[in-house]
Design a protein around this motif. Structure first.
Motif, PDB file in Angstrom:
ATOM      1  N   VAL A 252      25.337  52.056  71.012  1.00 53.34           N
ATOM      2  CA  VAL A 252      25.751  53.398  71.429  1.00 53.34           C
ATOM      3  C   VAL A 252      26.351  54.188  70.268  1.00 53.34           C
ATOM      4  O   VAL A 252      25.849  55.251  69.895  1.00 53.34           O
ATOM      5  N   LEU A 253      27.433  53.672  69.711  1.00 56.95           N
ATOM      6  CA  LEU A 253      28.103  54.307  68.571  1.00 56.95           C
ATOM      7  C   LEU A 253      28.383  53.233  67.518  1.00 56.95           C
ATOM      8  O   LEU A 253      29.525  52.796  67.342  1.00 56.95           O
ATOM      9  N   PRO A 254      27.350  52.770  66.818  1.00 59.20           N
ATOM     10  CA  PRO A 254      27.559  51.681  65.851  1.00 59.20           C
ATOM     11  C   PRO A 254      28.544  52.034  64.755  1.00 59.20           C
ATOM     12  O   PRO A 254      29.115  51.142  64.126  1.00 59.20           O
ATOM     13  N   GLU A 255      28.764  53.320  64.520  1.00 58.95           N
ATOM     14  CA  GLU A 255      29.723  53.733  63.487  1.00 58.95           C
ATOM     15  C   GLU A 255      31.137  53.250  63.809  1.00 58.95           C
ATOM     16  O   GLU A 255      31.942  53.018  62.902  1.00 58.95           O
ATOM     17  N   ILE A 256      31.452  53.096  65.093  1.00 56.03           N
ATOM     18  CA  ILE A 256      32.785  52.628  65.478  1.00 56.03           C
ATOM     19  C   ILE A 256      32.937  51.153  65.160  1.00 56.03           C
ATOM     20  O   ILE A 256      33.949  50.713  64.598  1.00 56.03           O
ATOM     21  N   MET A 261      35.269  46.670  59.479  1.00 52.81           N
ATOM     22  CA  MET A 261      35.080  46.090  58.151  1.00 52.81           C
ATOM     23  C   MET A 261      35.969  46.725  57.094  1.00 52.81           C
ATOM     24  O   MET A 261      36.051  46.241  55.975  1.00 52.81           O
ATOM     25  N   GLU A 262      36.635  47.840  57.453  1.00 53.81           N
ATOM     26  CA  GLU A 262      37.373  48.599  56.449  1.00 53.81           C
ATOM     27  C   GLU A 262      38.880  48.449  56.616  1.00 53.81           C
ATOM     28  O   GLU A 262      39.416  48.664  57.690  1.00 53.81           O
ATOM     29  N   VAL A 263      39.565  48.110  55.548  1.00 53.45           N
ATOM     30  CA  VAL A 263      41.024  47.990  55.572  1.00 53.45           C
ATOM     31  C   VAL A 263      41.647  49.353  55.346  1.00 53.45           C
ATOM     32  O   VAL A 263      41.226  50.104  54.469  1.00 53.45           O
ATOM     33  N   TYR A 273      39.546  50.392  62.219  1.00 52.98           N
ATOM     34  CA  TYR A 273      39.180  50.392  63.637  1.00 52.98           C
ATOM     35  C   TYR A 273      40.427  50.414  64.522  1.00 52.98           C
ATOM     36  O   TYR A 273      40.545  51.223  65.446  1.00 52.98           O
ATOM     37  N   THR A 274      41.367  49.537  64.235  1.00 56.21           N
ATOM     38  CA  THR A 274      42.611  49.503  65.014  1.00 56.21           C
ATOM     39  C   THR A 274      43.347  50.837  64.908  1.00 56.21           C
ATOM     40  O   THR A 274      43.857  51.361  65.901  1.00 56.21           O
ATOM     41  N   HIS A 275      43.388  51.377  63.712  1.00 59.21           N
ATOM     42  CA  HIS A 275      44.014  52.687  63.491  1.00 59.21           C
ATOM     43  C   HIS A 275      43.345  53.758  64.357  1.00 59.21           C
ATOM     44  O   HIS A 275      44.011  54.580  64.981  1.00 59.21           O
TER      45      HIS A 275
END
Length: 484
Positions: A252-256, A261-263, A273-275
């Protein structure tokens, strides 16, 4: 009366059923009259799905009253023709007839089952013969309850009340079969969990993952409609996280999903992602919530290691805005939603150039002008983005933003910031410079706009003089003014 008062294992007792019927009658009194009408015509009619669920969750059902019947749509129309104030047949191909009686709106659907072929975007609909058969094809057990009319006798063959009490999302049969019948139910599971604050049963979670690729046969319009409903729930971040953890979001939204993978460059979060989930929880309407969850999707493509070992994401807001525009357009969101979300993402870092309040009035004007009607939303998104940093920096940034908003209000009172425009309009420019409509007029107008943004209101005499000086530099020869 709480759900637990009606729930026992394996089925509610006679007294509990009687109490349940009384409660349903209290909140849906208009349904009884319609039930009597169908009974006199020799047909069954029952309240079903959300209309029953919502009563047990605390009150009158939200929206239309959903009903199901053994009567085919043509028969439903015949039975209700003289009774209803209005009828409509938009969904008749899928067995649904709509009615309005007074303030009540009813959606009546013939007992049915539906399923999607391996590559089909349209379901095969087959009419059923019994209420129990109809309930068996429903998405979740909490939606597979009914109340026969006009008696309001509760029908709960799959433990919907128990699921409400346990606050869990289950399917009436095997979840793999349910999701295969209609893959959109995979997303719907996350939406109901987010809306109600329910857990999702382990077998349902597992099936969401294994069946996720089936979403490829679902139209973009249905996907975006379901995503919109999810984003407007009480806790959309919970629903999004369910989709990410099960791998559904990759469809659906693979960008999410890629954000994991990004700190975060501030090292205050496990990952970007958590942010983003935290920012989402602090945001409001659909546009804001989409901007919140997507505001950092440009980071994976712009990630750069600096010589000191830190991580930078230069211009990720520009890249992210383009990515969001592309994805939301593919999902068939409206142009207004796409444009507004992309604009907010593009602007969400603009404030961080404010520093310790050293912006000039010109910079403040440009900030307001760039945001336009999105300024209030930009305030919310920027503040939400700032509050996820360490406490000391968050407090400083919040104070800086307080100062910026105060300066905006002062300038708004002085200069009508919401209506910033040159002090000469197009007609006046053409008259002064002897121009006909064309690119030069737009160029002159933009010059005066830049002048307005840079120096504020200057008065018509000064602006006219500046325009004439600009024209001379551009090789434009204005006509002589009267009396010159």
């Amino acid at each position: 009366m709480p759900v637990s008062d009606f729930t026992s294992a394996p089925l509610p007792s006679p007294d509990q059923r009687k109490a349940a019927a009384a409660l349903l009658r209290t909140f849906t009194p208009g349904a009884a009259e319609l039930g009597e009408l169908f009974a006199r015509a020799g047909h069954e009619l029952a309240l079903v799905g959300g209309s029953v669920r919502d009563v047990f969750l605390g009150g009158r059902p939200e929206g239309d009253l959903d009903m199901t019947t053994d009567a085919v749509p043509e028969r439903v129309l015949a039975i209700t023709r003289k009774w209803a104030d209005k009828t409509w047949t938009v969904g008749i191909d899928f067995g649904t007839v709509g009615l309005r009686k007074g303030d009540d709106i009813f959606e009546i659907t013939t007992y049915r089952s539906e399923s999607y072929g391996p590559r089909s975007r349209k379901p095969d609909v087959t009419y059923g013969t019994s209420l129990e058969e109809d309930l068996a094809r429903r998405d979740f057990t909490i939606n597979a309850m009914a109340a026969r009319l006009p008696s309001y006798e509760l029908v709960d063959p799959f433990g919907g009340l128990a699921a409400l009490r346990e606050r869990v999302i289950r399917t009436p049969g095997r979840p793999e079969d349910s999701f295969s019948d209609d893959p959109l139910r995979i997303m719907r599971a996350a939406r109901f969990a987010a809306r109600l604050g329910f857990a999702v049963a382990d077998d349902v979670l597992a099936a969401m993952g294994t069946q996720a690729s089936r979403l490829q046969i679902v139209s973009a319009e249905r996907i975006s409609d379901e995503l919109t409903k999810l984003m407007l729930t009480r806790d959309p971040a919970y629903g999004i996280d369910l989709l990410v953890r099960t791998g559904v979001e990759d469809q659906v939204l693979p960008e999410i999903s890629a954000l994991r993978m990004e700190v975060d460059e501030h090292h205050r979060h496990k990952d970007v992602y958590t942010h983003s989930l935290i920012v989402l929880r602090l945001s409001g309407d659909l546009v804001l919530r989409l901007a919140a969850i997507l505001h950092d999707i440009g980071k994976p493509r712009t990630r750069t290691m600096l010589p000191d070992g830190k991580v930078a994401f230069h211009h990720h807001e520009v890249v992210g805005a383009k990515m969001a525009r592309k994805r939301l357009t593919e999902l068939r969101f409206s142009k207004d939603v796409v444009n507004d979300v992309a604009k907010l993402i593009e602007l969400h870092l603009r404030f961080h150039g404010y520093g310790d309040g050293e912006w000039t009035d010109s910079a403040v004007r440009r900030y307001v002008t760039a945001a336009g009607p999105l300024l209030t939303r930009l305030h919310v998104l920027t503040r939400a983005d700032c509050t996820t940093r360490n406490a000391r920096k968050a407090a400083r940034l919040a104070a800086d933003y307080d100062t910026l908003e105060a300066r905006i209000e002062v300038l708004r009172e002085q200069e009508e910031l919401d209506k910033i425009r040159p002090e000469l309009d197009g007609q006046e420019i053409m008259s002064l410079l002897g121009l006909k409509p064309g690119p030069l007029v737009g160029k002159a107008w933009n010059y005066l706009l830049e002048l307005r943004l840079e120096e504020g209101e200057l008065g018509r005499e000064r602006v006219t003089a500046e325009l004439l000086r600009w024209a001379k530099r551009e090789g434009i020869h204005p006509p002589p003014t009267p009396g010159s």
